[in-house]
Design an enzyme around this catalytic site. Structure first.
Site, PDB file in Angstrom:
ATOM      1  N   GLU A   1     -11.457  -5.643 -41.474  1.00 32.44           N
ATOM      2  CA  GLU A   1     -11.603  -5.659 -40.012  1.00 32.44           C
ATOM      3  C   GLU A   1     -13.068  -5.498 -39.606  1.00 32.44           C
ATOM      4  O   GLU A   1     -13.922  -5.125 -40.424  1.00 32.44           O
ATOM      5  CB  GLU A   1     -10.781  -4.524 -39.411  1.00 32.44           C
ATOM      6  CG  GLU A   1     -11.249  -3.148 -39.869  1.00 32.44           C
ATOM      7  CD  GLU A   1     -11.059  -2.087 -38.801  1.00 32.44           C
ATOM      8  OE1 GLU A   1     -11.567  -2.279 -37.672  1.00 32.44           O
ATOM      9  OE2 GLU A   1     -10.412  -1.079 -39.110  1.00 32.44           O
TER      10      GLU A   1
ATOM     11  N   ASP B   1      -0.322   6.045 -24.397  1.00 32.96           N
ATOM     12  CA  ASP B   1      -1.333   5.281 -25.115  1.00 32.96           C
ATOM     13  C   ASP B   1      -0.927   5.189 -26.581  1.00 32.96           C
ATOM     14  O   ASP B   1      -1.104   6.137 -27.353  1.00 32.96           O
ATOM     15  CB  ASP B   1      -2.700   5.971 -24.966  1.00 32.96           C
ATOM     16  CG  ASP B   1      -3.822   5.160 -25.607  1.00 32.96           C
ATOM     17  OD1 ASP B   1      -3.532   4.191 -26.336  1.00 32.96           O
ATOM     18  OD2 ASP B   1      -4.998   5.515 -25.386  1.00 32.96           O
TER      19      ASP B   1
ATOM     20  N   ALA C   1      -1.779  -0.853 -30.293  1.00 40.93           N
ATOM     21  CA  ALA C   1      -1.096  -2.125 -30.590  1.00 40.93           C
ATOM     22  C   ALA C   1      -0.999  -2.351 -32.100  1.00 40.93           C
ATOM     23  O   ALA C   1      -0.259  -3.226 -32.550  1.00 40.93           O
ATOM     24  CB  ALA C   1      -1.837  -3.279 -29.927  1.00 40.93           C
ATOM     25  N   ASP C   2      -1.737  -1.550 -32.874  1.00 35.13           N
ATOM     26  CA  ASP C   2      -1.672  -1.676 -34.336  1.00 35.13           C
ATOM     27  C   ASP C   2      -0.240  -1.535 -34.855  1.00 35.13           C
ATOM     28  O   ASP C   2       0.151  -2.240 -35.792  1.00 35.13           O
ATOM     29  CB  ASP C   2      -2.509  -0.572 -35.021  1.00 35.13           C
ATOM     30  CG  ASP C   2      -4.008  -0.808 -34.897  1.00 35.13           C
ATOM     31  OD1 ASP C   2      -4.410  -1.827 -34.301  1.00 35.13           O
ATOM     32  OD2 ASP C   2      -4.770   0.058 -35.387  1.00 35.13           O
TER      33      ASP C   2
ATOM     34  N   LYS D   1      -5.396   7.718 -37.939  1.00 37.99           N
ATOM     35  CA  LYS D   1      -6.540   8.569 -37.597  1.00 37.99           C
ATOM     36  C   LYS D   1      -6.084   9.933 -37.058  1.00 37.99           C
ATOM     37  O   LYS D   1      -5.178  10.020 -36.244  1.00 37.99           O
ATOM     38  CB  LYS D   1      -7.415   7.846 -36.570  1.00 37.99           C
ATOM     39  CG  LYS D   1      -8.249   6.769 -37.263  1.00 37.99           C
ATOM     40  CD  LYS D   1      -9.384   6.306 -36.402  1.00 37.99           C
ATOM     41  CE  LYS D   1      -8.941   5.183 -35.510  1.00 37.99           C
ATOM     42  NZ  LYS D   1      -8.811   3.908 -36.229  1.00 37.99           N
TER      43      LYS D   1
HETATM   44  N1  PSU Z   1     -10.652   2.888 -39.081  1.00 42.97           N
HETATM   45  C1  PSU Z   1     -11.877   3.490 -39.062  1.00 42.97           C
HETATM   46  N2  PSU Z   1     -12.647   3.335 -37.942  1.00 42.97           N
HETATM   47  C2  PSU Z   1     -12.225   2.571 -36.847  1.00 42.97           C
HETATM   48  C3  PSU Z   1     -10.932   1.932 -36.879  1.00 42.97           C
HETATM   49  C4  PSU Z   1     -10.201   2.127 -38.037  1.00 42.97           C
HETATM   50  O1  PSU Z   1     -12.253   4.190 -40.020  1.00 42.97           O
HETATM   51  O2  PSU Z   1     -12.968   2.457 -35.872  1.00 42.97           O
HETATM   52  C5  PSU Z   1     -10.454   1.063 -35.686  1.00 42.97           C
HETATM   53  C6  PSU Z   1      -9.420   0.067 -36.190  1.00 42.97           C
HETATM   54  O3  PSU Z   1      -9.899  -1.215 -35.876  1.00 42.97           O
HETATM   55  C7  PSU Z   1      -8.145   0.372 -35.419  1.00 42.97           C
HETATM   56  C8  PSU Z   1      -8.698   0.880 -34.118  1.00 42.97           C
HETATM   57  O4  PSU Z   1      -7.322  -0.753 -35.283  1.00 42.97           O
HETATM   58  O5  PSU Z   1      -9.776   1.728 -34.585  1.00 42.97           O
HETATM   59  C9  PSU Z   1      -7.622   1.561 -33.281  1.00 42.97           C
HETATM   60  O6  PSU Z   1      -8.001   1.499 -31.929  1.00 42.97           O
HETATM   61  P1  PSU Z   1      -6.928   1.750 -30.742  1.00 42.97           P
HETATM   62  O7  PSU Z   1      -6.491   3.157 -30.931  1.00 42.97           O
HETATM   63  O8  PSU Z   1      -7.704   1.537 -29.441  1.00 42.97           O
HETATM   64  O9  PSU Z   1      -5.834   0.721 -30.925  1.00 42.97           O
HETATM   65 MN    MN Z   2      -5.012   2.506 -26.889  1.00 43.97          MN
END
Ligand code: PSU
Ligand code: MN
Length: 339
Positions: free
Chosen positions: A25, A168, A171-172, A189
């Site tokens: 990614e 919140d 979408a992953d 995370k």
């Molecule tokens: N893993 C990491 N750092 C990041 C991400 C993943 O170590 O920044 C990113 C990925 O692209 C993941 C996104 O899909 O954070 C999730 O963002 P959100 O919660 O807005 O969907």
């Molecule tokens: Mn979000």
């Protein structure tokens, strides 16, 4: 007119001849990491067991986000697989960004964070951006001549804390369920509500497979008995076999391979929780919403841990890329021998 999707020749060749390919990614590059060089080399990068090709990407003059992008590709190559770095560049979803294309994307001032929903909106106006897990999975599906089946990230997005007040949810999660791809990550995370995230993955029916762990990892921290995976495997060969079985029985569904952070570089959860508390306070102060939440939290956590979370994040990303490459190599090998 330039086509909306393009696969790099090296990736096309590898897919056509059944060689191992790993998708990477770019949202972590464009939105997850500082745009400045490292002031000191973190432990994972000074560790002699880390391949030289990875260490060579980081230098006093290279901003860490750019170095990481190149190091991820180097990590995949070091294990004998072909990297397919995915992102949107000047109106095109590119599967297999070159070194200079990745640098161009990383250095753009106006750069979007692209989940699957955003891909058309950004591409249609000729824009550029880093793809999240959801956005990158789109690239996996559209790769030519055939989809990419293995994808490495750091930690997936999931259900945010306070979801009861504001739902919140990254979408992953749905994108993973509907992908037919093996996603290699250190769980989700830890800035998220992890029990709620695991519950949601359970509802969606995404199999959680632990690599040498019965626990669902907490991104930069090791997991514990409070959150379990569905199944544990001892090595990448078994992970590949399990994914092959999953693909036969549920061809369009994804699977999550959960890899704990390398032990020596993991943070303890008390430190992490304290740092996340500061990050959440920062989000409230700035009234952060939507896609901004994850980048603001990651940056605040790095500040609160004096860079230790950044060092661990790099270690996790690079380690996952290497694991993914080994799984992809095993898949390619058993496909070639008809196993
Ligand atoms: N893993 C990491 N750092 C990041 C991400 C993943 O170590 O920044 C990113 C990925 O692209 C993941 C996104 O899909 O954070 C999730 O963002 P959100 O919660 O807005 O969907
Ligand atoms: Mn979000």
């Amino acid at each position: 007119m330039t086509p909306l999707v393009r696969t790099a020749p090296e990736v096309t060749d590898a897919l056509a001849s059944g060689r191992a390919v790993v998708a990477l990614e770019t949202a972590a590059v464009t939105h997850g990491l500082p745009r400045a060089p490292l002031t000191s080399l973190p432990p994972y990068l000074s560790d002699p067991r880390t391949p030289a090709a990875i260490r060579a990407c980081f230098g006093a003059s290279v901003p860490v986000h750019r170095a990481l992008g190149h190091a991820l590709a180097a990590a995949v190559r070091a294990e004998g697989a072909v990297p397919a770095t995915i992102g949107v560049l000047r109106g095109q979803l590119v599967v297999g960004l070159t070194v200079s294309e990745l640098d161009e994307l990383a250095e753009l001032r106006e750069v979007s964070k692209i989940a699957a929903r955003d891909a058309a909106l950004v591409a249609a106006r000729g824009g550029s951006g880093g793809t999240t897990v959801a956005g990158t999975l789109l690239g996996c599906a559209l790769a030519s001549p055939s989809p990419i089946r293995v994808f490495a990230t750091g930690g997936i997005g999931g259900v945010h804390r306070d979801f009861a007040q504001r739902p919140d949810i990254s979408a992953d999660l749905h994108a993973i369920r509907d992908s037919g791809v093996l996603i290699v990550s250190a769980g989700a995370k830890s800035i998220l509500d992890l029990p709620a995230t695991v519950e949601m993955l359970d509802t969606l029916g995404v199999p959680l497979v632990g690599l040498q762990t019965p626990y669902f990892p907490r991104f930069l921290c090791e997991g514990d008995a409070d959150l379990l995976v569905n199944c544990e495997v001892q090595d990448e060969r078994h992970a590949a076999a399990l994914f092959a079985a999953h693909r036969t029985l549920q061809p369009h569904r994804g699977m999550l391979l959960c890899v704990p952070p390398p032990k020596e570089f993991a943070l303890d959860s008390a430190t992490m929780e304290r740092a996340i508390g500061e990050g959440l306070a920062e989000c409230r102060r700035l009234a952060t919403r939507g896609p901004e939440v994850t980048p603001v939290l990651l940056a605040a956590v790095a500040k609160a841990t004096e860079g230790r979370s950044l060092a661990a994040n790099l270690a996790v990303l690079l380690n996952n890329a290497r694991v993914a490459a080994r799984v992809a190599a095993n898949l390619a090998e058993s496909a070639a021998t008809g196993g």
